[in-house]
Design a protein around this motif. Structure first.
Motif, PDB file in Angstrom:
ATOM      1  N   VAL A   1      32.410  -7.343 -39.127  1.00 17.53           N
ATOM      2  CA  VAL A   1      33.349  -6.324 -39.601  1.00 17.53           C
ATOM      3  C   VAL A   1      32.723  -4.943 -39.486  1.00 17.53           C
ATOM      4  O   VAL A   1      31.595  -4.722 -39.931  1.00 17.53           O
ATOM      5  CB  VAL A   1      33.735  -6.608 -41.071  1.00 17.53           C
ATOM      6  N   ALA A   2      33.454  -4.008 -38.876  1.00 19.90           N
ATOM      7  CA  ALA A   2      33.030  -2.605 -38.801  1.00 19.90           C
ATOM      8  C   ALA A   2      33.886  -1.816 -39.795  1.00 19.90           C
ATOM      9  O   ALA A   2      35.102  -1.725 -39.629  1.00 19.90           O
ATOM     10  CB  ALA A   2      33.214  -2.068 -37.384  1.00 19.90           C
ATOM     11  N   PHE A   3      33.248  -1.249 -40.822  1.00 14.95           N
ATOM     12  CA  PHE A   3      34.018  -0.637 -41.899  1.00 14.95           C
ATOM     13  C   PHE A   3      33.429   0.713 -42.293  1.00 14.95           C
ATOM     14  O   PHE A   3      32.304   1.055 -41.934  1.00 14.95           O
ATOM     15  CB  PHE A   3      34.053  -1.560 -43.117  1.00 14.95           C
ATOM     16  N   ASN A   4      34.216   1.453 -43.069  1.00 14.34           N
ATOM     17  CA  ASN A   4      33.803   2.760 -43.571  1.00 14.34           C
ATOM     18  C   ASN A   4      33.346   2.593 -45.020  1.00 14.34           C
ATOM     19  O   ASN A   4      34.168   2.405 -45.923  1.00 14.34           O
ATOM     20  CB  ASN A   4      34.976   3.736 -43.496  1.00 14.34           C
ATOM     21  N   PRO A   5      32.039   2.692 -45.292  1.00  9.06           N
ATOM     22  CA  PRO A   5      31.544   2.469 -46.653  1.00  9.06           C
ATOM     23  C   PRO A   5      31.943   3.569 -47.634  1.00  9.06           C
ATOM     24  O   PRO A   5      31.798   3.397 -48.844  1.00  9.06           O
ATOM     25  CB  PRO A   5      30.025   2.418 -46.463  1.00  9.06           C
ATOM     26  N   GLU A   6      32.451   4.694 -47.111  1.00  8.29           N
ATOM     27  CA  GLU A   6      32.860   5.794 -47.985  1.00  8.29           C
ATOM     28  C   GLU A   6      34.306   5.653 -48.457  1.00  8.29           C
ATOM     29  O   GLU A   6      34.792   6.479 -49.232  1.00  8.29           O
ATOM     30  CB  GLU A   6      32.714   7.142 -47.236  1.00  8.29           C
ATOM     31  N   ASP A   7      34.993   4.621 -47.992  1.00  4.15           N
ATOM     32  CA  ASP A   7      36.400   4.411 -48.331  1.00  4.15           C
ATOM     33  C   ASP A   7      36.509   3.242 -49.320  1.00  4.15           C
ATOM     34  O   ASP A   7      36.425   2.082 -48.912  1.00  4.15           O
ATOM     35  CB  ASP A   7      37.195   4.115 -47.063  1.00  4.15           C
ATOM     36  N   PRO A   8      36.683   3.524 -50.610  1.00  3.31           N
ATOM     37  CA  PRO A   8      36.730   2.458 -51.621  1.00  3.31           C
ATOM     38  C   PRO A   8      37.827   1.426 -51.352  1.00  3.31           C
ATOM     39  O   PRO A   8      37.622   0.232 -51.569  1.00  3.31           O
ATOM     40  CB  PRO A   8      36.990   3.209 -52.932  1.00  3.31           C
TER      41      PRO A   8
ATOM     42  N   GLY B   1      37.420  -6.032 -36.750  1.00  2.01           N
ATOM     43  CA  GLY B   1      36.552  -7.199 -36.853  1.00  2.01           C
ATOM     44  C   GLY B   1      36.547  -7.992 -35.560  1.00  2.01           C
ATOM     45  O   GLY B   1      37.552  -8.031 -34.842  1.00  2.01           O
ATOM     46  N   THR B   2      35.425  -8.579 -35.247  1.00  3.94           N
ATOM     47  CA  THR B   2      35.314  -9.443 -34.072  1.00  3.94           C
ATOM     48  C   THR B   2      34.771 -10.796 -34.521  1.00  3.94           C
ATOM     49  O   THR B   2      34.114 -10.908 -35.555  1.00  3.94           O
ATOM     50  CB  THR B   2      34.376  -8.832 -33.014  1.00  3.94           C
ATOM     51  N   ILE B   3      35.064 -11.819 -33.733  1.00  2.00           N
ATOM     52  CA  ILE B   3      34.657 -13.185 -34.089  1.00  2.00           C
ATOM     53  C   ILE B   3      33.759 -13.753 -32.997  1.00  2.00           C
ATOM     54  O   ILE B   3      34.096 -13.713 -31.813  1.00  2.00           O
ATOM     55  CB  ILE B   3      35.890 -14.095 -34.270  1.00  2.00           C
ATOM     56  N   VAL B   4      32.614 -14.276 -33.410  1.00  2.50           N
ATOM     57  CA  VAL B   4      31.716 -15.007 -32.511  1.00  2.50           C
ATOM     58  C   VAL B   4      31.247 -16.244 -33.274  1.00  2.50           C
ATOM     59  O   VAL B   4      31.377 -16.313 -34.498  1.00  2.50           O
ATOM     60  CB  VAL B   4      30.499 -14.171 -32.052  1.00  2.50           C
ATOM     61  N   GLY B   5      30.704 -17.212 -32.570  1.00  2.00           N
ATOM     62  CA  GLY B   5      30.265 -18.384 -33.304  1.00  2.00           C
ATOM     63  C   GLY B   5      29.447 -19.360 -32.497  1.00  2.00           C
ATOM     64  O   GLY B   5      29.340 -19.249 -31.275  1.00  2.00           O
ATOM     65  N   HIS B   6      28.864 -20.301 -33.226  1.00  2.00           N
ATOM     66  CA  HIS B   6      28.167 -21.443 -32.631  1.00  2.00           C
ATOM     67  C   HIS B   6      29.154 -22.599 -32.735  1.00  2.00           C
ATOM     68  O   HIS B   6      29.065 -23.446 -33.627  1.00  2.00           O
ATOM     69  CB  HIS B   6      26.885 -21.750 -33.402  1.00  2.00           C
ATOM     70  N   VAL B   7      30.127 -22.596 -31.845  1.00  2.00           N
ATOM     71  CA  VAL B   7      31.286 -23.460 -32.051  1.00  2.00           C
ATOM     72  C   VAL B   7      30.977 -24.940 -31.874  1.00  2.00           C
ATOM     73  O   VAL B   7      31.765 -25.785 -32.282  1.00  2.00           O
ATOM     74  CB  VAL B   7      32.466 -23.036 -31.148  1.00  2.00           C
ATOM     75  N   GLY B   8      29.835 -25.267 -31.295  1.00  2.00           N
ATOM     76  CA  GLY B   8      29.474 -26.672 -31.150  1.00  2.00           C
ATOM     77  C   GLY B   8      29.286 -27.370 -32.480  1.00  2.00           C
ATOM     78  O   GLY B   8      29.430 -28.589 -32.578  1.00  2.00           O
ATOM     79  N   ASP B   9      28.982 -26.600 -33.532  1.00  2.00           N
ATOM     80  CA  ASP B   9      28.830 -27.214 -34.853  1.00  2.00           C
ATOM     81  C   ASP B   9      29.842 -26.666 -35.856  1.00  2.00           C
ATOM     82  O   ASP B   9      29.721 -26.882 -37.062  1.00  2.00           O
ATOM     83  CB  ASP B   9      27.401 -27.045 -35.383  1.00  2.00           C
ATOM     84  N   GLY B  10      30.845 -25.946 -35.370  1.00  2.00           N
ATOM     85  CA  GLY B  10      31.915 -25.469 -36.245  1.00  2.00           C
ATOM     86  C   GLY B  10      31.600 -24.201 -37.003  1.00  2.00           C
ATOM     87  O   GLY B  10      32.362 -23.776 -37.873  1.00  2.00           O
TER      88      GLY B  10
ATOM     89  N   GLU C   1      43.948 -18.422 -37.556  1.00  2.00           N
ATOM     90  CA  GLU C   1      44.385 -17.844 -38.829  1.00  2.00           C
ATOM     91  C   GLU C   1      43.542 -16.619 -39.193  1.00  2.00           C
ATOM     92  O   GLU C   1      44.066 -15.620 -39.705  1.00  2.00           O
ATOM     93  CB  GLU C   1      44.283 -18.890 -39.942  1.00  2.00           C
ATOM     94  N   THR C   2      42.248 -16.690 -38.917  1.00  2.00           N
ATOM     95  CA  THR C   2      41.367 -15.563 -39.231  1.00  2.00           C
ATOM     96  C   THR C   2      41.679 -14.365 -38.340  1.00  2.00           C
ATOM     97  O   THR C   2      41.669 -13.214 -38.796  1.00  2.00           O
ATOM     98  CB  THR C   2      39.893 -15.984 -39.089  1.00  2.00           C
ATOM     99  N   LYS C   3      41.971 -14.618 -37.072  1.00  2.00           N
ATOM    100  CA  LYS C   3      42.365 -13.523 -36.168  1.00  2.00           C
ATOM    101  C   LYS C   3      43.652 -12.853 -36.658  1.00  2.00           C
ATOM    102  O   LYS C   3      43.770 -11.623 -36.638  1.00  2.00           O
ATOM    103  CB  LYS C   3      42.564 -14.064 -34.745  1.00  2.00           C
ATOM    104  N   GLU C   4      44.619 -13.659 -37.089  1.00  2.78           N
ATOM    105  CA  GLU C   4      45.873 -13.096 -37.595  1.00  2.78           C
ATOM    106  C   GLU C   4      45.618 -12.295 -38.867  1.00  2.78           C
ATOM    107  O   GLU C   4      46.222 -11.239 -39.075  1.00  2.78           O
ATOM    108  CB  GLU C   4      46.882 -14.215 -37.862  1.00  2.78           C
ATOM    109  N   ASP C   5      44.716 -12.789 -39.711  1.00  4.89           N
ATOM    110  CA  ASP C   5      44.338 -12.088 -40.935  1.00  4.89           C
ATOM    111  C   ASP C   5      43.731 -10.722 -40.592  1.00  4.89           C
ATOM    112  O   ASP C   5      44.072  -9.698 -41.198  1.00  4.89           O
ATOM    113  CB  ASP C   5      43.336 -12.954 -41.706  1.00  4.89           C
ATOM    114  N   LEU C   6      42.835 -10.699 -39.608  1.00  4.92           N
ATOM    115  CA  LEU C   6      42.191  -9.444 -39.198  1.00  4.92           C
ATOM    116  C   LEU C   6      43.207  -8.393 -38.756  1.00  4.92           C
ATOM    117  O   LEU C   6      43.031  -7.201 -38.995  1.00  4.92           O
ATOM    118  CB  LEU C   6      41.204  -9.702 -38.061  1.00  4.92           C
ATOM    119  N   LYS C   7      44.265  -8.833 -38.100  1.00  6.93           N
ATOM    120  CA  LYS C   7      45.278  -7.896 -37.598  1.00  6.93           C
ATOM    121  C   LYS C   7      45.957  -7.132 -38.730  1.00  6.93           C
ATOM    122  O   LYS C   7      46.493  -6.046 -38.509  1.00  6.93           O
ATOM    123  CB  LYS C   7      46.331  -8.648 -36.780  1.00  6.93           C
TER     124      LYS C   7
END
Length: 203
Positions: free
Chosen positions: A125-132, A110-119, A98-104
């Protein structure tokens, strides 16, 4: 994984990838590795690799260790924000999908990484801070990620902490009464509010 390959000069298959680390004697590790290989095969996993030598281990782990920089390199000049949540392991696949679909649907990368053994997983997120408008999107996205975790009985953070940005989610997660107790403990230990003032607990 594509970003990690490009940034670190690797050639891992571009697919959801799980890294595992085994500890123990050589005799005890070998059957564990064989079992994991069998489980991966039984569940349609592919390209199971393992390494014994430190140099080979470091090469395998390089993708994960450089994931933050790899994500930022997808959008040169961008700033990075990392948010995290933790969910029951049984809910992890659906929440990540669901989060991947949201990112699209977002204008930023945005990229997703995790310590999936504990959930626990992170969205980088890579973003432009000059864009409100994009900053607004980033805030709304991170709040959706957190709400998604709470909806499946997860927690609003598994590692990064509450800080300033998730104080209202802490109340949603544990309730007013629990947060009131936290405030009492905070006041008893830090009566002058010197330690991390304003963080974790809303006034």
């Amino acid at each position: 994984m594509d970003a990690c390959n490009k940034f670190s000069g690797l050639n891992h298959p571009v697919a959801p990838t799980l890294f595992l680390e085994f500890h123990g004697s050589s005799a005890s590790i070998k059957p564990q590795v064989e079992l994991v290989g069998e489980l991966a095969s039984m569940n349609n996993g592919s390209d199971f690799q393992w390494a014994e030598q430190m140099e080979d281990k470091n090469k395998l782990w390089k993708a994960r260790h450089n994931a933050w920089y790899a994500g930022l390199a997808l959008r040169p000049g961008s700033k990075g924000l990392s948010t995290d949540v933790c969910v029951p392991i049984s809910e992890l696949p659906s929440v990540i999908v669901e989060t991947k679909e949201d990112l699209k649907q977002c204008s930023f990368i945005g990229t997703i990484v995790g310590h999936v053994g504990d959930g626990n997983f992170h969205v980088l997120v890579a973003f432009n801070p000059e864009d409100p408008e994009e900053m607004k999107q980033v805030k709304e996205f991170t709040e959706r990620v957190t709400s998604r975790a709470l909806a499946v009985q997860g927690t609003c953070t598994g590692e990064h902490g509450i800080g300033l940005g998730k104080r209202h989610f802490l109340i949603e997660e544990v309730g007013d009464a629990t947060v009131d107790v936290m405030r009492l403990v905070k006041k008893a230990l830090d009566p002058h509010n010197l330690m991390n003032p304003g963080k974790v607990l809303l006034p």
